[in-house]
Motif scaffolding. Structure first.
Motif, short mmCIF file in Angstrom:
data_model
loop_
_atom_site.label_atom_id
_atom_site.label_comp_id
_atom_site.label_asym_id
_atom_site.label_seq_id
_atom_site.Cartn_x
_atom_site.Cartn_y
_atom_site.Cartn_z
N GLU A 86 0.81 -1.22 0.00
CA GLU A 86 0.00 0.00 0.00
C GLU A 86 0.84 1.27 0.00
O GLU A 86 0.46 2.27 -0.59
CB GLU A 86 -0.96 0.00 1.20
CG GLU A 86 -2.12 -0.93 1.01
CD GLU A 86 -3.15 -0.77 2.11
OE1 GLU A 86 -3.28 0.33 2.68
OE2 GLU A 86 -3.84 -1.76 2.39
N GLN A 87 1.99 1.23 0.63
CA GLN A 87 2.83 2.43 0.71
C GLN A 87 3.68 2.63 -0.54
O GLN A 87 3.85 3.75 -1.01
CB GLN A 87 3.74 2.34 1.93
CG GLN A 87 4.58 3.58 2.14
CD GLN A 87 5.40 3.50 3.43
OE1 GLN A 87 5.31 2.54 4.18
NE2 GLN A 87 6.18 4.53 3.67
N TYR A 88 4.20 1.54 -1.12
CA TYR A 88 5.16 1.66 -2.21
C TYR A 88 4.62 1.23 -3.58
O TYR A 88 5.26 1.48 -4.59
CB TYR A 88 6.41 0.84 -1.90
CG TYR A 88 7.11 1.30 -0.64
CD1 TYR A 88 7.72 2.54 -0.60
CD2 TYR A 88 7.10 0.52 0.50
CE1 TYR A 88 8.35 2.99 0.56
CE2 TYR A 88 7.72 0.95 1.66
CZ TYR A 88 8.35 2.19 1.68
OH TYR A 88 8.96 2.62 2.82
N GLY A 89 3.49 0.58 -3.62
CA GLY A 89 2.94 0.13 -4.90
C GLY A 89 3.41 -1.27 -5.26
O GLY A 89 3.78 -2.06 -4.40
N VAL A 124 7.52 0.85 -10.75
CA VAL A 124 6.71 0.65 -11.95
C VAL A 124 5.39 1.41 -11.93
O VAL A 124 4.85 1.72 -12.97
CB VAL A 124 6.46 -0.85 -12.24
CG1 VAL A 124 7.74 -1.57 -12.56
CG2 VAL A 124 5.75 -1.53 -11.07
N ASP A 125 4.88 1.71 -10.74
CA ASP A 125 3.63 2.48 -10.63
C ASP A 125 3.85 3.97 -10.78
O ASP A 125 2.91 4.72 -11.04
CB ASP A 125 2.96 2.24 -9.27
CG ASP A 125 2.43 0.83 -9.12
OD1 ASP A 125 1.90 0.29 -10.09
OD2 ASP A 125 2.55 0.28 -8.01
N SER A 126 5.07 4.44 -10.59
CA SER A 126 5.38 5.87 -10.61
C SER A 126 6.23 6.30 -11.79
O SER A 126 6.64 7.45 -11.86
CB SER A 126 6.10 6.25 -9.31
OG SER A 126 5.32 5.92 -8.20
N THR A 127 6.50 5.38 -12.70
CA THR A 127 7.29 5.70 -13.89
C THR A 127 6.34 5.82 -15.07
O THR A 127 5.61 4.88 -15.39
CB THR A 127 8.35 4.61 -14.17
OG1 THR A 127 9.23 4.55 -13.05
CG2 THR A 127 9.13 4.91 -15.43
#
Length: 143
Positions: A86-89, A124-127
């Motif tokens: 939940e915190q890092y994806g 991968v969720d933030s790129t």
């Protein structure tokens, strides 16, 4: 808006297969566009090198591009597994059957910008890839 995204994604899947499509499948009437992204996997002792071209809607994440690559190329060509925090994806735990090794030797899958050979600062969720972005996954020792 959701309907348009689904239609664009389906059109992008068609483009990635090489089907002939009109320009509106890339540039829609609402300004949405598709981008081309390359996902590569470095060879390991247990798997061969892979390079896949995918077409995804703009503002897609690297994870979404990997999902398209997995769907289009199937389990014999490209597959991966994740766990979600939940915190890092999403965290990649396995690529093409080669799993992160937490206990024995601290080898993990790490994603790099293929042009600069530098590890990505985000997951991968933030790129969010730009057009013609190329990413390479490397199985690396982390002390």
């Amino acid at each position: 808006m959701i309907w348009w995204t689904v239609c664009l994604l389906l059109s992008c899947l068609s483009l990635a297969r090489g089907d002939s499509c009109p320009d509106m499948h890339i540039y829609g009437p609402y300004g949405a566009q598709a981008i081309v992204e390359y996902v590569s996997v470095e060879a390991t002792n247990h798997s061969a090198a892979v390079r896949r071209r995918v077409v995804v809607p703009s503002n897609s994440t690297l994870l979404q591009g990997m999902l398209v690559a997995q769907h289009e190329h199937g389990p014999r060509e490209f597959t991966f597994e994740t766990i979600y925090n939940e915190q890092y994806g999403h965290f990649i735990t396995s690529i093409n059957g080669v799993e992160n090794n937490y206990n024995d030797n601290n080898y993990y899958w790490m994603v790099y910008d293929a042009e600069t050979d530098t590890r990505l600062p985000c997951g991968v969720d933030s790129t969010y890839p730009e057009n013609d972005a190329h990413f390479i996954w490397k199985y690396k020792y982390i002390p």
